[in-house]
Design a protein around this motif. Structure first.
Motif, short mmCIF file in Angstrom:
data_model
loop_
_atom_site.label_atom_id
_atom_site.label_comp_id
_atom_site.label_asym_id
_atom_site.label_seq_id
_atom_site.Cartn_x
_atom_site.Cartn_y
_atom_site.Cartn_z
N ALA A 262 0.89 -1.25 0.17
CA ALA A 262 0.16 0.23 0.11
C ALA A 262 0.89 1.14 -0.09
O ALA A 262 0.54 1.78 -0.43
CB ALA A 262 -0.68 -0.03 1.58
N LEU A 263 2.18 1.48 0.31
CA LEU A 263 2.83 2.23 0.82
C LEU A 263 3.41 3.09 -0.72
O LEU A 263 3.52 3.47 -0.96
CB LEU A 263 4.37 2.28 1.41
CG LEU A 263 3.33 2.21 3.29
CD1 LEU A 263 4.28 1.91 3.98
CD2 LEU A 263 3.42 3.70 3.72
N ARG A 264 3.96 2.20 -1.46
CA ARG A 264 4.30 2.05 -2.43
C ARG A 264 3.45 2.47 -3.67
O ARG A 264 3.77 2.65 -4.98
CB ARG A 264 4.86 0.95 -3.53
CG ARG A 264 4.11 0.05 -3.37
CD ARG A 264 5.37 -1.44 -3.26
NE ARG A 264 6.53 -1.55 -4.76
CZ ARG A 264 7.07 -2.52 -4.70
NH1 ARG A 264 6.78 -4.07 -3.79
NH2 ARG A 264 8.82 -2.15 -5.30
N VAL A 265 1.87 2.00 -3.20
CA VAL A 265 1.28 3.20 -4.50
C VAL A 265 1.05 4.30 -4.14
O VAL A 265 -0.27 4.92 -3.33
CB VAL A 265 -0.06 2.16 -4.25
CG1 VAL A 265 -1.43 2.80 -5.51
CG2 VAL A 265 0.08 0.63 -4.52
N GLY A 266 0.70 5.49 -5.27
CA GLY A 266 0.65 6.52 -5.52
C GLY A 266 -0.95 7.33 -5.39
O GLY A 266 -1.46 6.15 -5.90
N GLY A 267 -1.37 8.32 -4.26
CA GLY A 267 -2.56 8.42 -4.31
C GLY A 267 -3.59 8.46 -5.58
O GLY A 267 -4.56 7.94 -5.63
N ALA A 268 -2.87 9.31 -6.87
CA ALA A 268 -4.07 8.68 -8.33
C ALA A 268 -4.24 7.52 -8.73
O ALA A 268 -4.99 7.32 -9.12
CB ALA A 268 -2.58 9.46 -9.65
N ASP A 269 -3.22 6.35 -7.99
CA ASP A 269 -4.16 4.89 -8.28
C ASP A 269 -4.61 4.27 -7.36
O ASP A 269 -4.68 3.10 -7.45
CB ASP A 269 -2.38 4.28 -8.85
CG ASP A 269 -1.31 4.43 -9.84
OD1 ASP A 269 -2.46 4.92 -11.07
OD2 ASP A 269 0.01 4.50 -9.77
N MET A 270 -4.68 5.10 -6.25
CA MET A 270 -5.37 4.56 -5.04
C MET A 270 -6.46 3.78 -4.77
O MET A 270 -6.95 3.00 -4.58
CB MET A 270 -5.30 5.27 -3.43
CG MET A 270 -5.21 4.98 -2.90
SD MET A 270 -4.63 4.07 -1.88
CE MET A 270 -3.50 4.82 -1.56
N PRO A 271 -7.47 4.03 -6.32
CA PRO A 271 -9.21 3.91 -6.78
C PRO A 271 -8.52 2.15 -7.15
O PRO A 271 -9.26 1.44 -6.50
CB PRO A 271 -9.46 4.22 -7.71
CG PRO A 271 -9.21 6.02 -7.17
CD PRO A 271 -7.47 6.11 -6.81
N VAL A 272 -7.27 2.42 -7.30
CA VAL A 272 -7.68 0.57 -8.14
C VAL A 272 -6.69 -0.07 -6.78
O VAL A 272 -7.74 -1.23 -7.00
CB VAL A 272 -6.39 0.70 -8.99
CG1 VAL A 272 -5.70 -1.09 -8.98
CG2 VAL A 272 -6.47 1.41 -9.85
N VAL A 273 -6.07 0.40 -5.89
CA VAL A 273 -5.83 -0.17 -4.45
C VAL A 273 -6.89 -1.06 -3.73
O VAL A 273 -6.70 -1.78 -2.93
CB VAL A 273 -4.60 0.45 -3.34
CG1 VAL A 273 -4.35 -0.69 -2.49
CG2 VAL A 273 -3.27 0.01 -4.30
N ILE A 274 -8.01 0.38 -3.72
CA ILE A 274 -9.05 0.01 -2.94
C ILE A 274 -9.83 -0.88 -3.41
O ILE A 274 -9.89 -2.01 -2.37
CB ILE A 274 -10.22 1.45 -2.64
CG1 ILE A 274 -9.00 2.31 -2.46
CG2 ILE A 274 -11.02 1.40 -2.37
CD1 ILE A 274 -8.83 2.27 -1.13
N SER A 275 -10.21 -0.92 -4.94
CA SER A 275 -11.16 -1.80 -5.33
C SER A 275 -10.40 -3.47 -4.94
O SER A 275 -11.01 -4.10 -5.76
CB SER A 275 -11.78 -2.01 -7.04
OG SER A 275 -10.08 -1.50 -7.27
#
Length: 461
Positions: A197-210
């Motif tokens: 989770a730390l290595r993902v930037g805010g712009a890609d956070m919707p992908v991580v949440i799903s």
């Protein structure tokens, strides 16, 4: 056989819920059906496992229910992505705890199959919990939304995976180290979830949440195998598959590769390209200011016959959706055709923006997705951007190596005129300068959208 039939009925109910929630007109009914089936599934599980007379169980059920209802009333719609992230994490933690409790009951005489499934359930559950907590804290601003790569070479990740595999293999056959196995496997999975989770930037956070939503379902399904519960297997699989489908949709909408998102590759910027973009922006700035000086907002609005409004997360932060509704009413009263263009990641999660606008009474029929609205911009007299940055940034088509390069955007720059109501000219979550602001057909109004949008409404009267 009767247990499998009952489980199938519940699973069909949850699939029906998902089907109904695909349309705004039936989403509320689908949500209620899903809640009803989930409540029935909980009661059924308590009955099957003989928990009706367990007072402690009912006490915790009441406490959990009260906490859920309270959160539902207290959490604002703008905070819903954070809440979803936390709930994903709680689901993962619950699966991990059930896997531990279930496997401890057959300690000493378990087959390799049950040990393996319990190990996987524990790993995925703990990873989901820690990853979701970090994602929620990023969304809430408790920790920075910028990507943090603690393992640039990938060596730590490989060590963690090999160590986890070794522990699972050994613990499958040597049951005497059960407690050590649980502790080490939990620590390794927890660290891996944090790194992911730390290595993902805010712009890609919707992908991580799903994706984490999918993980919570996968963890539950694997736990179902570990404790031999067909209902848990089926329901978890439904959540896992639907989450994966949503993740794929999000990746396509952002032109992302999932492995690149999780490894942080998409967050490496091309500094020379960014510098060139900034120089172009500076060259156009003088011309743009001259253009702005010759353009009165009132003239632009009143001469427009067709208007597209593009809301973004900044609108949600400013709680300006009510002001946008007033603007829409004013424009329509003046005889203008108004449409609203919604980017798939306009909020912090899919559908977030649609719900925010529905809260203030904006008709769903006015909302158009990106693929539908993009061809209409070039024939539109005026586009009004409210709190959107990355999703309307033309640099996504030109800035190779930037976090948003290749991401499909709303092509607002093709409109005859554009009014941007953003807080300031700073880059969005991606950190990429927005070249839209310096284009000759663009008027920028900096400030809080709850204050700036009403100035446009006044100008159209």
């Amino acid at each position: 056989m009767s247990i499998i039939i009952i489980a199938a009925i519940f699973i069909v109910g949850f699939i029906l819920q998902i089907r109904l929630m695909q349309s705004p007109k039936t989403a509320l009914l689908g949500n209620r059906i899903g809640a009803a089936f989930m409540g029935a599934a909980i009661i059924y599980t308590i009955i099957v496992y003989g928990g009706m007379g367990n007072s402690a169980l009912w006490l915790w059920l009441v406490i959990g229910g009260f906490a859920g209802v309270s959160l539902g009333h207290v959490v604002k719609m703008i905070q819903m992505p954070q809440m979803v992230g936390m709930l994903n994490g709680f689901g993962g933690a619950a699966s991990a705890l059930v896997a531990i409790a279930g496997s401890s009951q057959f300690l000493g005489d378990a087959s390799w199959y049950l040990w393996l499934t319990a190990s996987l359930a524990l790993s995925v559950g703990v990873l989901t919990f820690t990853g979701s907590m970090v994602a929620a804290m990023k969304l809430q601003g408790i920790i920075s939304g910028k990507p943090v790569n603690l393992d640039e070479s990938g060596k730590l990740k490989r060590i963690l995976l090999l160590t986890a595999a070794g522990i699972v293999l050994v613990s499958t056959f040597i049951t005497g180290i059960y407690s050590v196995w649980v502790v080490f496997l939990s620590i390794i999975s927890a660290v891996y979830g944090v790194i992911m989770a730390l290595r993902v930037g805010g712009a890609d956070m919707p992908v991580v949440i799903s994706l984490l939503n999918s993980f919570s379902g996968v963890a539950a399904s694997i736990t179902g195998f570990a404790v031999e519960d067909p209902l848990l297997v089926g329901v978890g699989a439904v959540v896992g598959v639907s989450g994966l489908i949503l993740t794929r949709i999000m990746c396509r909408a952002m032109n992302r590769n999932l492995s690149a998102v999780l490894t942080g590759i998409t967050t490496v910027s091309d500094s020379r390209r960014a510098e060139n973009l900034l120089n172009v922006s500076n060259e156009l700035e003088g011309f743009n200011e001259e253009k702005k000086g010759s353009m009165e907002i009132g003239d632009v609005i009143n001469s427009a016959k067709s208007v597209i409004i593009v809301p973004g997360y900044g609108m949600a932060v400013a709680q300006a959706q009510g002001k946008v509704k007033d603007l829409i009413d004013c424009l329509e009263k003046a005889g203008k055709q108004v449409k609203i263009g919604i980017h798939p990641v306009a909020g912090r999660m899919p559908g977030h923006m649609n719900v925010l606008l529905a809260e203030v009474g904006i008709d769903y029929d006015k909302l158009y997705d990106m693929d539908t609205i993009n061809p209409e911009f070039e024939n539109t007299d005026l586009t009004i951007v409210v709190g959107a940055c990355d999703v309307v940034n033309p640099s996504a088509n030109t800035a190779k190596g930037s976090p948003i390069y290749g991401m499909p955007i709303l092509e607002v720059e093709k409109s005859k005129n554009v009014i941007v109501c953003n807080l300031d000219e700073k880059p969005g979550y991606s950190g990429v300068e927005n070249t839209l602001y310096s284009m000759k057909n663009v008027i920028t109004i900096w400030g809080n959208a709850s204050v700036t949008v009403p100035t446009i409404t006044e100008a159209c009267r």
